[in-house]
Enzyme design. Structure first.
Site, PDB file in Angstrom:
ATOM      1  N   ARG A 133     -59.583  -7.573  25.703  1.00 51.88           N
ATOM      2  CA  ARG A 133     -60.891  -7.380  26.136  1.00 51.88           C
ATOM      3  C   ARG A 133     -61.818  -6.662  24.962  1.00 51.88           C
ATOM      4  NH1 ARG A 133     -59.497  -6.744  31.756  1.00 51.88           N
ATOM      5  NH2 ARG A 133     -61.526  -6.374  33.158  1.00 51.88           N
ATOM      6  N   LYS A 163     -60.325 -15.071  36.809  1.00 50.52           N
ATOM      7  CA  LYS A 163     -59.185 -15.322  35.884  1.00 50.52           C
ATOM      8  C   LYS A 163     -57.828 -15.124  36.513  1.00 50.52           C
ATOM      9  CE  LYS A 163     -60.808 -11.882  33.489  1.00 50.52           C
ATOM     10  NZ  LYS A 163     -62.112 -11.441  34.027  1.00 50.52           N
ATOM     11  N   ARG A 170     -69.404  -2.545  34.759  1.00 51.34           N
ATOM     12  CA  ARG A 170     -68.250  -3.574  34.211  1.00 51.34           C
ATOM     13  C   ARG A 170     -69.087  -4.762  33.605  1.00 51.34           C
ATOM     14  NH1 ARG A 170     -64.824  -5.593  38.932  1.00 51.34           N
ATOM     15  NH2 ARG A 170     -63.152  -6.011  37.145  1.00 51.34           N
ATOM     16  N   ARG A 211     -61.312  -3.622  46.407  1.00 49.72           N
ATOM     17  CA  ARG A 211     -61.175  -2.851  45.326  1.00 49.72           C
ATOM     18  C   ARG A 211     -62.407  -1.773  44.927  1.00 49.72           C
ATOM     19  NH1 ARG A 211     -59.720  -6.965  40.191  1.00 49.72           N
ATOM     20  NH2 ARG A 211     -60.968  -5.249  39.163  1.00 49.72           N
ATOM     21  N   ARG A 218     -66.281  -9.424  47.158  1.00 50.00           N
ATOM     22  CA  ARG A 218     -64.665  -9.433  47.109  1.00 50.00           C
ATOM     23  C   ARG A 218     -63.832  -8.853  48.513  1.00 50.00           C
ATOM     24  NH1 ARG A 218     -62.225 -10.285  41.674  1.00 50.00           N
ATOM     25  NH2 ARG A 218     -63.131  -8.770  40.400  1.00 50.00           N
TER      26      ARG A 218
END
Ligand code: AMP
Length: 189
Positions: free
Chosen positions: A91, A19, A145, A134, A130
């Site tokens: 969300r 996104k 998540r 993070r 990733r």
């Protein structure tokens, strides 16, 4: 009612769907302003503001920040006349309901909700790999998540489908390809 002055689009999708990347591209190509609640929150955390200190442990666990906090952020940040692309917001259903009201108040017209679809295995592969390092991308947190996404955010697919705003986008491929799909779909709405 007259034609609303400015436009809004929403990018919806699970963690790892891309996104943020696509919102950046929409901003660059079409002049939308990217409004990413995750980016705003991370900035507060980095600056050590009171809000940042409050949300840091929530974000680290992979949970959602309370709707009221998010909505007051959005109220502050949403400043027409610019067109806006929402990344990571709404969300939850209450956030979506509040957004409907806010769009009316600010005379923004919601053009489309692009639902970026990526198979779970591919999402997990992306999140594990990733590069940004993070803190919320560790295994346990990834699981949280995903579960939070299924419980709280996935109902928005029905919410926007019922309003004829949902546009599914195949989120597998390279980012340029995926952007081409979104840009094409945007041309159709
Ligand atoms: P993101 O970068 O969009 O994945 O957001 C990172 C984290 O920020 C999420 O895991 C949540 O803890 C928090 N967050 C971002 N946007 C929202 C939102 N709209 N509602 C609640 N929490 C959010």
């Amino acid at each position: 009612m007259g034609e609303a002055a400015s436009k809004a689009v929403i990018l919806l999708g699970p963690p790892g769907a891309g996104k943020g990347t696509q919102a950046t591209r929409l901003a660059q190509r079409f002049g939308y302003r990217k409004l990413s609640t995750g980016d705003v929150l991370r900035d507060h955390v980095a600056r050590g503001t009171p809000l940042g200190r409050e949300v840091a442990p929530i974000m680290e666990r992979g949970d959602l920040v309370p709707d009221e906090l998010i909505l007051s952020l959005i109220r502050e940040e949403l400043t027409p006349p610019s067109d806006v692309v929402f990344d990571g917001f709404p969300r939850t259903v209450p956030q979506a309901v509040a957004l409907d009201q806010l769009l009316k108040e600010k005379e923004l017209r919601l053009l489309a909700v692009f639902s970026i679809e990526v198979p779970l295995e591919e999402l997990l592969r992306r999140l594990r790999g990733r590069q940004e390092g993070r803190a919320d991308d560790e295994e346990e947190v990834i699981r949280t998540r995903m579960q939070v996404y299924r419980e709280k955010t996935q109902p928005l697919i029905d919410y926007y489908q019922a309003r004829n705003l949902l546009v599914p986008i195949d989120g597998v491929g390279d980012p340029e390809e995926i952007f081409a799909r979104i840009a094409h779909a945007l041309g159709e709405v």
